[in-house]
Design a protein around this motif. Structure first.
Motif, short mmCIF file in Angstrom:
data_model
loop_
_atom_site.label_atom_id
_atom_site.label_comp_id
_atom_site.label_asym_id
_atom_site.label_seq_id
_atom_site.Cartn_x
_atom_site.Cartn_y
_atom_site.Cartn_z
N GLY A 36 37.76 10.48 -0.45
CA GLY A 36 38.45 11.38 -1.38
C GLY A 36 37.48 12.34 -2.04
N SER A 37 37.68 12.59 -3.32
CA SER A 37 36.82 13.54 -4.03
C SER A 37 35.43 12.99 -4.27
N LEU A 38 35.19 11.69 -4.00
CA LEU A 38 33.89 11.09 -4.20
C LEU A 38 32.93 11.37 -3.03
N ALA A 39 33.47 11.80 -1.90
CA ALA A 39 32.64 12.11 -0.73
C ALA A 39 32.06 13.51 -0.88
N SER A 40 30.73 13.61 -0.78
CA SER A 40 30.08 14.91 -0.98
C SER A 40 29.24 15.34 0.21
N THR A 41 29.10 14.49 1.22
CA THR A 41 28.34 14.83 2.41
C THR A 41 28.77 13.86 3.51
N ALA A 42 28.19 13.96 4.69
CA ALA A 42 28.54 13.03 5.77
C ALA A 42 27.69 11.76 5.69
N ARG A 43 26.37 11.94 5.57
CA ARG A 43 25.45 10.81 5.50
C ARG A 43 24.45 11.04 4.39
N ARG A 44 24.08 9.97 3.73
CA ARG A 44 23.14 10.05 2.60
C ARG A 44 22.23 8.84 2.60
N ALA A 45 20.98 9.06 2.23
CA ALA A 45 20.02 7.97 2.03
C ALA A 45 19.55 8.05 0.58
N THR A 46 19.71 6.95 -0.14
CA THR A 46 19.29 6.88 -1.53
C THR A 46 18.24 5.79 -1.68
N VAL A 47 17.12 6.14 -2.28
CA VAL A 47 16.05 5.17 -2.48
C VAL A 47 15.80 4.99 -3.97
N ILE A 48 15.68 3.73 -4.37
CA ILE A 48 15.44 3.38 -5.77
C ILE A 48 14.05 2.76 -5.86
N GLY A 49 13.24 3.26 -6.75
CA GLY A 49 11.87 2.75 -6.89
C GLY A 49 11.42 2.75 -8.33
N ASP A 50 10.13 2.48 -8.54
CA ASP A 50 9.59 2.41 -9.90
C ASP A 50 9.72 3.73 -10.64
N ARG A 51 9.72 4.84 -9.90
CA ARG A 51 9.79 6.15 -10.55
C ARG A 51 11.21 6.68 -10.68
N GLY A 52 12.19 5.87 -10.31
CA GLY A 52 13.56 6.31 -10.44
C GLY A 52 14.27 6.35 -9.10
N LEU A 53 15.15 7.32 -8.94
CA LEU A 53 16.02 7.41 -7.78
C LEU A 53 15.90 8.77 -7.12
N ALA A 54 15.96 8.77 -5.78
CA ALA A 54 15.93 10.03 -5.03
C ALA A 54 16.92 9.91 -3.88
N THR A 55 17.45 11.03 -3.44
CA THR A 55 18.47 11.00 -2.40
C THR A 55 18.31 12.14 -1.41
N LEU A 56 18.59 11.84 -0.15
CA LEU A 56 18.61 12.82 0.94
C LEU A 56 20.01 12.85 1.53
N ALA A 57 20.49 14.04 1.88
CA ALA A 57 21.82 14.16 2.45
C ALA A 57 21.77 14.91 3.77
N SER A 58 22.87 14.89 4.48
CA SER A 58 22.94 15.56 5.79
C SER A 58 22.51 17.01 5.71
N GLU A 59 22.84 17.66 4.60
CA GLU A 59 22.49 19.08 4.45
C GLU A 59 20.99 19.31 4.37
N ASP A 60 20.23 18.27 4.09
CA ASP A 60 18.76 18.39 4.03
C ASP A 60 18.11 18.24 5.40
N ASP A 61 18.90 17.97 6.41
CA ASP A 61 18.37 17.65 7.73
C ASP A 61 18.49 18.85 8.68
N PRO A 62 17.36 19.44 9.09
CA PRO A 62 17.41 20.56 10.02
C PRO A 62 17.63 20.13 11.46
N GLY A 63 17.60 18.81 11.70
CA GLY A 63 17.89 18.29 13.02
C GLY A 63 16.91 18.73 14.08
N ALA A 64 17.42 19.36 15.13
CA ALA A 64 16.62 19.71 16.30
C ALA A 64 15.46 20.64 15.97
N GLU A 65 15.51 21.35 14.86
CA GLU A 65 14.44 22.29 14.51
C GLU A 65 13.09 21.58 14.36
#
Length: 400
Positions: free
Chosen positions: A244-273
């Motif tokens: 529903g409205s909670l979906a914002s991309t196709a695939r996402r990777a979220t990493v949680i660490g000592d410095r907080g949280l970071a996320t990568l989404a499909s839009e960040d992936d240039p793929g074959a390039e």
């Protein structure tokens, strides 16, 4: 778990017994010792002078489970209650907090947990200010979940009910965590989950979030549903499907660490390039497991200005040094012989006695290889065993 004994444990007398059991095992006993001060048997024997075996067993079980729960629930664990399987299946608190915060970001104000277990996600949702309610078919888990909300002073309602027969439309978001274990162990078929995948799919017609195993196949995720893989301090803990409205991309990777949280989404992936395979460079990057599961390794390659070392291996090489939350970085010192006999000689020549072995894409068991190498030097080293352009390769590296 004996529900009557657990209910009694929540009374004033029960709390005094629980406090006493906790203090008497404060030396680190696991509740299974056979002798000595503070051992499990000695503590139980002492406590049974004043209370029944059932009540003492209930208290000792909670003491043991609270100690084990610290890894998931931190400083909340000593105030919470658990069942063994409920603790095993519960969401780690840092991950649950991320999910609840994401719901608030999408302006949700209420959530129903359809299979709440011991209430780990309910706790996170309530702490985030959401109106939270939970249901479960297991009366034991419902009792424990309600006890946890009460113990932490959090609002929320829990009841025994069948999630598949419930009208969840009054809530902004429906959340579900289908059970993926049965009487015979882990269930690998999604239709064998409880509730089954066919019911899970009905939730995707609305704003919903479903927790699933990290190994969920990409082709099982329906179009328009976001799949997010989450790791906590380098360990992939789960995947979550957002609809529903909670979906914002196709695939996402979220990493949680000592410095907080970071996320990568499909839009960040240039793929074959950046998907071309190249040679090993001065620096090697090992993407986080959530990144690999999400299929976003080339997004990491783009971020460090690098390239893959093999089209089937999740290692990235770059001429530059970068600090990224999405990968572990290594400086490549030199290439060593890949064959075991020559590798052993090279490591002994470098006086290596303590060896960390990283491997990917090769048939090597690090513990067995380390034993066969029989190293005894006074230096430490790290090697990476992998394939580069299809060929077995050994790299001597230094983590940074």
């Amino acid at each position: 778990m004996d529900l009557d004994a657990f209910a009694w444990l929540l009374t004033d007398d029960g709390q005094r017994l629980l406090t006493r059991a906790t203090e008497m095992t404060a030396d680190g006993s696991d509740g299974k010792g056979s002798d000595g001060k503070g051992s499990g048997l000695a503590v139980q024997t002492a406590l049974r002078k004043d209370e029944s075996a059932e009540r003492v067993a209930a208290a000792m079980t909670q003491v043991d489970l609270r100690r084990k729960a610290a890894a998931k629930f931190g400083d909340l664990a000593p105030r919470m209650y658990f069942t063994p399987d409920g603790l095993e299946q519960a969401t780690r608190l840092a991950v649950a907090h991320h999910r609840a915060a994401r719901l608030r970001t999408f302006h949700a104000s209420s959530v129903i947990d359809l299979g709440c277990g011991i209430g780990g996600d309910l706790i996170a949702s309530s702490r985030a200010g959401l109106t939270a309610a939970g249901v479960d078919t297991d009366p034991e888990r419902v009792a424990v979940a309600q006890a946890n909300l009460d113990a932490l002073g959090l609002p929320g309602a829990v009841t025994v009910a069948d999630a598949t027969a419930l009208d969840h439309s009054p809530f902004d978001v429906a959340y579900a965590d289908p059970a993926r274990r049965g009487a015979k162990g882990r269930v690998f078929s999604a239709e064998g989950w409880t509730p089954p995948w066919s019911w899970v799919e009905t939730l995707f017609a609305r704003d919903a979030c479903v927790k699933v195993a990290p190994g969920i196949p990409h082709d099982l995720v329906p179009d328009g549903v976001e799949a997010e893989w989450v790791s906590d301090h380098g360990e992939v803990k789960e995947a979550a499907l957002w609809s529903g409205s909670l979906a914002s991309t196709a695939r996402r990777a979220t990493v949680i660490g000592d410095r907080g949280l970071a996320t990568l989404a499909s839009e960040d992936d240039p793929g074959a390039e950046v998907g071309e395979v190249g040679e090993v460079a001065d620096f090697l990057y090992e993407p986080d497991g959530a990144v690999i599961r999400a299929g976003l390794v080339t997004a990491v390659a783009a971020g460090v200005g690098g390239h893959l070392v093999d089209e089937h291996i999740a290692y990235v090489a770059s001429s530059d040094s970068f600090e990224t939350p999405f990968a572990r970085g290594y400086q490549v010192l030199e290439e060593l012989p890949y064959r075991e006999k020559q590798l052993k000689a090279a490591l002994r020549e470098r006086r290596v006695g303590k060896l960390t072995i990283k491997k990917r894409g090769v048939q090597v068991v690090p513990e067995q290889l380390r034993k066969r190498l029989s190293l005894s030097g006074d230096r430490e080293a790290t090697i990476v065993l992998t394939r580069v352009a299809g060929e077995g390769t050994c790299l001597l590296v230094r983590p940074f």
